[in-house]
Design a protein around this motif. Structure first.
Motif, PDB file in Angstrom:
ATOM      1  N   GLN A 155      31.859   2.423 -16.054  1.00 38.84           N
ATOM      2  CA  GLN A 155      33.214   2.874 -15.769  1.00 38.84           C
ATOM      3  C   GLN A 155      33.252   3.593 -14.415  1.00 38.84           C
ATOM      4  O   GLN A 155      34.203   3.419 -13.641  1.00 38.84           O
ATOM      5  CB  GLN A 155      33.721   3.802 -16.872  1.00 38.84           C
ATOM      6  CG  GLN A 155      35.139   4.322 -16.658  1.00 38.84           C
ATOM      7  CD  GLN A 155      36.178   3.225 -16.569  1.00 38.84           C
ATOM      8  OE1 GLN A 155      36.074   2.205 -17.254  1.00 38.84           O
ATOM      9  NE2 GLN A 155      37.182   3.409 -15.715  1.00 38.84           N
ATOM     10  N   THR A 156      32.216   4.360 -14.123  1.00 40.53           N
ATOM     11  CA  THR A 156      32.121   5.020 -12.815  1.00 40.53           C
ATOM     12  C   THR A 156      32.055   3.989 -11.698  1.00 40.53           C
ATOM     13  O   THR A 156      32.695   4.139 -10.647  1.00 40.53           O
ATOM     14  CB  THR A 156      30.876   5.936 -12.761  1.00 40.53           C
ATOM     15  OG1 THR A 156      31.015   6.969 -13.740  1.00 40.53           O
ATOM     16  CG2 THR A 156      30.714   6.565 -11.386  1.00 40.53           C
ATOM     17  N   GLU A 159      35.409   2.542 -11.077  1.00 40.26           N
ATOM     18  CA  GLU A 159      36.259   3.476 -10.327  1.00 40.26           C
ATOM     19  C   GLU A 159      35.873   3.504  -8.861  1.00 40.26           C
ATOM     20  O   GLU A 159      36.744   3.538  -7.977  1.00 40.26           O
ATOM     21  CB  GLU A 159      36.144   4.866 -10.941  1.00 40.26           C
ATOM     22  CG  GLU A 159      36.784   4.962 -12.330  1.00 40.26           C
ATOM     23  CD  GLU A 159      36.468   6.262 -13.050  1.00 40.26           C
ATOM     24  OE1 GLU A 159      35.793   7.118 -12.444  1.00 40.26           O
ATOM     25  OE2 GLU A 159      36.880   6.414 -14.214  1.00 40.26           O
TER      26      GLU A 159
END
Length: 265
Positions: A155-156, A159
């Motif tokens: 998820q990082t 982003e």
């Protein structure tokens, strides 16, 4: 975002993406607790992955190997070994139980072998809920060269790269899929999907999850001669509650998401 604070695995994946390496994402079957299907496949492909495969396919091979062992050694008793935290707990604290630990591929390593055969020119990236998988990849299967990231870590990366779900992601599908073993990440998923629950009587198998119960049952195992298979996971409720998940939803809600994906054709 301070790049210096990123994990080494995130940095390595960013480096591979920057070099435009051919990558295969191996997505653990608990992914549905944090991501929607099929959108997650589209997001990973837009990120730079050439293929996205379902680790449930490797779980099918894990089941096959366990059933073969049970047939080959009908009098032997087994402790299941897909959970790297349980494997390490036994190695470090209960070494007398090592002879009972099923010596077979985990779903991750089994999937990596399938990927190596199907896409030999691609690097393998496992994405799952578990930090202990990093140790498993490095210590137990170094020859498979698996890079492990948690859901939080991927998820990082999304982003950082500005990848968010879009409408066309819904058209994507797994390149390698397997419906029958999608229940693997919930407690009891192995015995259910392998058919052990139907082939053995109640006293011959048991299902356990959670640190406290895990230790309790491991201590008792040598003194339970009728118990043929102990299906055991370290996290309460199974892999849907791994430390690398993002969601704060209840275990019941997470379990239902896994069941819904299992029922999906």
């Amino acid at each position: 975002m301070d790049i210096k604070k990123l994990t080494s695995e995130i940095k390595k994946l960013l480096e591979l993406l920057e070099k435009k390496e051919k990558l295969v994402a191996m997505l653990a079957p608990s992914f549905v607790v944090d991501f929607s299907y099929p959108e997650i496949v589209g997001m990973l492909k837009r990120l730079g992955f050439k293929y996205v495969v379902e680790v449930a396919r490797g779980a099918k091979e894990t089941n096959r190997q366990l059933l073969a062992l049970m047939k080959l050694y009908p009098d032997k008793r087994f402790i299941t070994s897909p959970c790297p935290s349980i494997v390490r707990l036994i190695r470090n604290k209960y070494p007398e139980l090592l002879p009972f630990l099923a010596k077979i591929d985990s779903p991750m390593s089994a999937t990596a072998r399938i990927v190596l055969k199907e896409y030999p020119d691609c690097k393998r990236v496992f994405i799952g809920p578990c930090f202990a998988k990093k140790f498993e990849a490095r210590e137990d299967w170094p020859e498979l060269e698996i890079l492990v990231l948690t859901y939080r870590e991927i998820q990082t990366v999304f982003e950082i790269k500005g990848i968010f779900p879009i409408e066309k992601d819904k058209k994507e599908r797994f390149d390698i899929a397997c419906q029958e073993t999608r229940l693997y990440p919930i407690s009891g998923g192995l015995v259910q999907s392998s058919g052990i629950i139907k082939s053995l009587t109640d006293p011959q198998y048991d299902v356990v999850s959670g640190p406290k119960l895990a230790e309790e049952f491991l201590k008792k195992f040598p003194y339970q001669p009728d118990l043929k298979v102990l299906d055991i996971l370290y996290c309460e409720g199974g892999c849907i509650n791994g430390p690398g998940v993002i969601t704060k939803e209840s275990l019941d809600r997470r379990r239902q998401k896994v069941i819904n994906h299992w029922l999906l054709e």
